[in-house]
Design an enzyme around this catalytic site. Structure first.
Site, mmCIF file in Angstrom:
data_model
loop_
_atom_site.group_PDB
_atom_site.id
_atom_site.type_symbol
_atom_site.label_atom_id
_atom_site.label_comp_id
_atom_site.label_asym_id
_atom_site.label_seq_id
_atom_site.Cartn_x
_atom_site.Cartn_y
_atom_site.Cartn_z
ATOM 1 N N THR A 1 0.867 -1.196 0.000
ATOM 2 C CA THR A 1 0.000 0.000 0.000
ATOM 3 C C THR A 1 0.894 1.233 0.000
ATOM 4 O OG1 THR A 1 -1.656 -1.187 1.303
ATOM 5 C CG2 THR A 1 -1.859 1.218 1.174
ATOM 6 N N LYS B 1 -7.107 1.927 -2.911
ATOM 7 C CA LYS B 1 -6.729 1.312 -1.624
ATOM 8 C C LYS B 1 -6.719 2.368 -0.504
ATOM 9 C CE LYS B 1 -5.008 -1.412 1.463
ATOM 10 N NZ LYS B 1 -5.967 -2.194 2.257
ATOM 11 N N LYS C 1 0.040 5.232 8.398
ATOM 12 C CA LYS C 1 0.645 5.587 7.100
ATOM 13 C C LYS C 1 -0.451 5.756 6.039
ATOM 14 C CE LYS C 1 1.734 2.043 4.829
ATOM 15 N NZ LYS C 1 1.101 1.089 3.916
HETATM 16 N N1 LIG Z 1 -1.319 -6.488 7.545
HETATM 17 C C1 LIG Z 1 -2.430 -6.224 6.879
HETATM 18 O O1 LIG Z 1 -3.550 -6.541 7.345
HETATM 19 C C2 LIG Z 1 -2.406 -5.541 5.551
HETATM 20 C C3 LIG Z 1 -1.317 -4.836 5.100
HETATM 21 N N2 LIG Z 1 -1.345 -4.216 3.885
HETATM 22 C C4 LIG Z 1 -0.192 -3.496 3.385
HETATM 23 O O2 LIG Z 1 0.734 -4.482 2.941
HETATM 24 C C5 LIG Z 1 2.078 -4.041 3.172
HETATM 25 C C6 LIG Z 1 2.795 -5.066 4.052
HETATM 26 O O3 LIG Z 1 2.088 -5.138 5.268
HETATM 27 P P1 LIG Z 1 2.482 -6.183 6.424
HETATM 28 O O4 LIG Z 1 2.913 -7.458 5.829
HETATM 29 O O5 LIG Z 1 1.369 -6.151 7.379
HETATM 30 O O6 LIG Z 1 3.724 -5.425 7.056
HETATM 31 P P2 LIG Z 1 4.926 -5.995 7.953
HETATM 32 O O7 LIG Z 1 5.385 -4.826 8.759
HETATM 33 O O8 LIG Z 1 4.537 -7.240 8.649
HETATM 34 O O9 LIG Z 1 6.049 -6.371 6.866
HETATM 35 C C7 LIG Z 1 6.724 -5.367 6.161
HETATM 36 C C8 LIG Z 1 7.685 -5.979 5.174
HETATM 37 O O10 LIG Z 1 8.424 -4.898 4.550
HETATM 38 C C9 LIG Z 1 9.825 -5.164 4.714
HETATM 39 N N3 LIG Z 1 10.560 -3.893 4.776
HETATM 40 C C10 LIG Z 1 10.335 -2.854 5.579
HETATM 41 N N4 LIG Z 1 11.213 -1.845 5.329
HETATM 42 C C11 LIG Z 1 12.030 -2.307 4.343
HETATM 43 C C12 LIG Z 1 13.122 -1.737 3.629
HETATM 44 N N5 LIG Z 1 13.563 -0.499 3.889
HETATM 45 N N6 LIG Z 1 13.712 -2.484 2.676
HETATM 46 C C13 LIG Z 1 13.264 -3.730 2.405
HETATM 47 N N7 LIG Z 1 12.224 -4.328 3.028
HETATM 48 C C14 LIG Z 1 11.610 -3.614 3.977
HETATM 49 C C15 LIG Z 1 9.924 -5.957 5.991
HETATM 50 O O11 LIG Z 1 11.170 -6.618 6.041
HETATM 51 P P3 LIG Z 1 11.804 -7.094 7.458
HETATM 52 O O12 LIG Z 1 11.170 -8.415 7.750
HETATM 53 O O13 LIG Z 1 13.255 -7.174 7.211
HETATM 54 O O14 LIG Z 1 11.448 -6.040 8.474
HETATM 55 C C16 LIG Z 1 8.736 -6.906 5.807
HETATM 56 O O15 LIG Z 1 9.042 -7.924 4.891
HETATM 57 C C17 LIG Z 1 1.955 -2.645 3.776
HETATM 58 O O16 LIG Z 1 2.050 -1.698 2.751
HETATM 59 C C18 LIG Z 1 0.561 -2.648 4.392
HETATM 60 O O17 LIG Z 1 0.013 -1.349 4.499
HETATM 61 C C19 LIG Z 1 -2.438 -4.316 3.057
HETATM 62 C C20 LIG Z 1 -3.533 -5.014 3.447
HETATM 63 C C21 LIG Z 1 -3.621 -5.657 4.731
HETATM 64 O O1 LIG Z 2 -5.003 -2.691 4.775
HETATM 65 C C1 LIG Z 2 -5.585 -3.381 5.583
HETATM 66 C C2 LIG Z 2 -6.752 -4.180 5.297
HETATM 67 O O2 LIG Z 2 -7.275 -4.840 6.226
HETATM 68 O O3 LIG Z 2 -7.181 -4.179 4.135
#
Ligand SMILES: NC(=O)C1=CN([C@@H]2O[C@H](COP(=O)(O)OP(=O)(O)OC[C@H]3O[C@@H](n4cnc5c(N)ncnc54)[C@H](OP(=O)(O)O)[C@@H]3O)[C@@H](O)[C@H]2O)C=CC1
Ligand SMILES: O=CC(=O)O
Length: 291
Positions: free
Chosen positions: A97, A172, A240
């Site tokens: 996102t 989104k 965010k």
């Molecule tokens: N959780 C949810 O319910 C939902 C989330 N989203 C969106 O999906 C995306 C992922 O969410 P989610 O999985 O929950 O987040 P997490 O915080 O669990 O995971 C984030 C991921 O991004 C990586 N990351 C962060 N910073 C960096 C960087 N500088 N360089 C490389 N990799 C990086 C992390 O790596 P590392 O493991 O090394 O920290 C990890 O793999 C977000 O944009 C979120 O808004 C969308 C729908 C639902």
């Molecule tokens: O981004 C979060 C979700 O639940 O969708």
């Protein structure tokens, strides 16, 4: 099943989506900044790439699922990033996102090297990701969308193709702006019921039968009453999304006082150290007291 797909980012969502793809017979090469998080995926049959560039080199198309705009840009533009090996015939699909500007920057860089680009953020959280019940909001190159549909059909219950790059990101952000505002109203309602002598569980029962019944209240309500904020959607990511949605409101001169107030509550929750908990922990800003 077919050619190898790349997968970058194994956080809450990326891990669930990748495991689901592997369970359905897709071949994956995965990468995560913290490489040890790849181990569990290897147990499910994935291969590991040492860098995003190495994954792109090996795969016909690669999916990214990263935390925020800075992470999405870093994985593409930094040393050993996606750009190093993207070329004609290869695709990159960013499912993170982010805002439309970030997505456009990535798109321009990928396409200038002959690659194909699709943004495809998702609606739905950890459980829908595990169960292949996400809603996929894709935009960009239609040919890449069609190529990725077999994987989208496993990850999601419905995919939308929304036209040019930016429309998926905007859709989104609008959805999550509404969701974040609703979560704040819900938190206030739970606390108001409790403090005015009502049983909050009865409020959940009433809401579930009312016109405003929805899966979010149904799923989040019971753990919120137990002060259980185990992260499915981390609060820092919801904040965010509010911030990026408010910026979209600025661009379009849309007054959004409800979303602005919700953003303040999420910021306050982050300031209280609740950023890594579920976004429902915004409840604590109304409730007060120790967790
Ligand atoms: N959780 C949810 O319910 C939902 C989330 N989203 C969106 O999906 C995306 C992922 O969410 P989610 O999985 O929950 O987040 P997490 O915080 O669990 O995971 C984030 C991921 O991004 C990586 N990351 C962060 N910073 C960096 C960087 N500088 N360089 C490389 N990799 C990086 C992390 O790596 P590392 O493991 O090394 O920290 C990890 O793999 C977000 O944009 C979120 O808004 C969308 C729908 C639902
Ligand atoms: O981004 C979060 C979700 O639940 O969708």
């Amino acid at each position: 099943m077919g050619e190898e797909i790349g997968f970058l980012g194994l956080g809450i969502m990326g891990k669930a989506m990748a495991v689901n793809l592997l369970r359905h017979g897709f071949k994956l090469t995965v990468w995560n900044r913290t490489l040890s998080k790849c181990d569990e995926l290897v147990e499910h049959g994935a291969s590991v790439g040492e860098t995003p560039a190495a994954v792109v080199k090996k795969c016909k198309y690669t999916i990214g699922m990263l935390s925020d705009p800075a992470a999405a840009l870093s994985v593409v533009f930094d040393k050993d990033g996606v750009l190093e090996h993207i070329c004609t015939g290869k695709g990159y699909i960013d499912m993170s996102t982010v805002d439309a500007d970030t997505s456009s920057k990535i798109s321009e860089a990928i396409t200038s090297k002959g690659g194909h680009f699709l943004e495809a953020p998702v609606s739905g959280s950890k459980k829908p990701a595990e169960d292949g019940q996400l809603v996929i909001l894709a935009a960009g190159e239609k040919a890449l969308y069609e190529e990725a549909l077999p994987a989208f059909n496993v990850m999601g219950k419905k995919s939308f193709f929304l036209g040019h790059v930016g429309n998926g990101a905007r859709m989104k952000l609008v959805v999550n702006m509404i969701m974040g505002s609703m979560m704040n109203a819900f938190s206030e309602g739970l606390e108001l019921a409790d403090r005015s002598g009502l049983n909050p569980q009865t409020l959940l029962d009433v809401l579930d039968l009312a016109a405003i019944a929805n899966p979010m209240f149904k799923m989040k309500g019971p753990p919120m009453l137990q002060n259980n904020y185990t992260p499915a959607f981390p609060l820092k990511h919801q904040q965010k999304d509010m911030r990026l949605a408010l910026a979209l409101g600025d661009e379009n001169a849309i007054s959004m006082p409800v979303a602005a107030a919700a953003n303040e509550a999420f910021k306050k929750a982050r300031n209280l150290g609740l950023g890594d908990l579920d976004f429902s922990a915004v409840h604590q800003t109304v409730k007060g007291g120790e967790l």
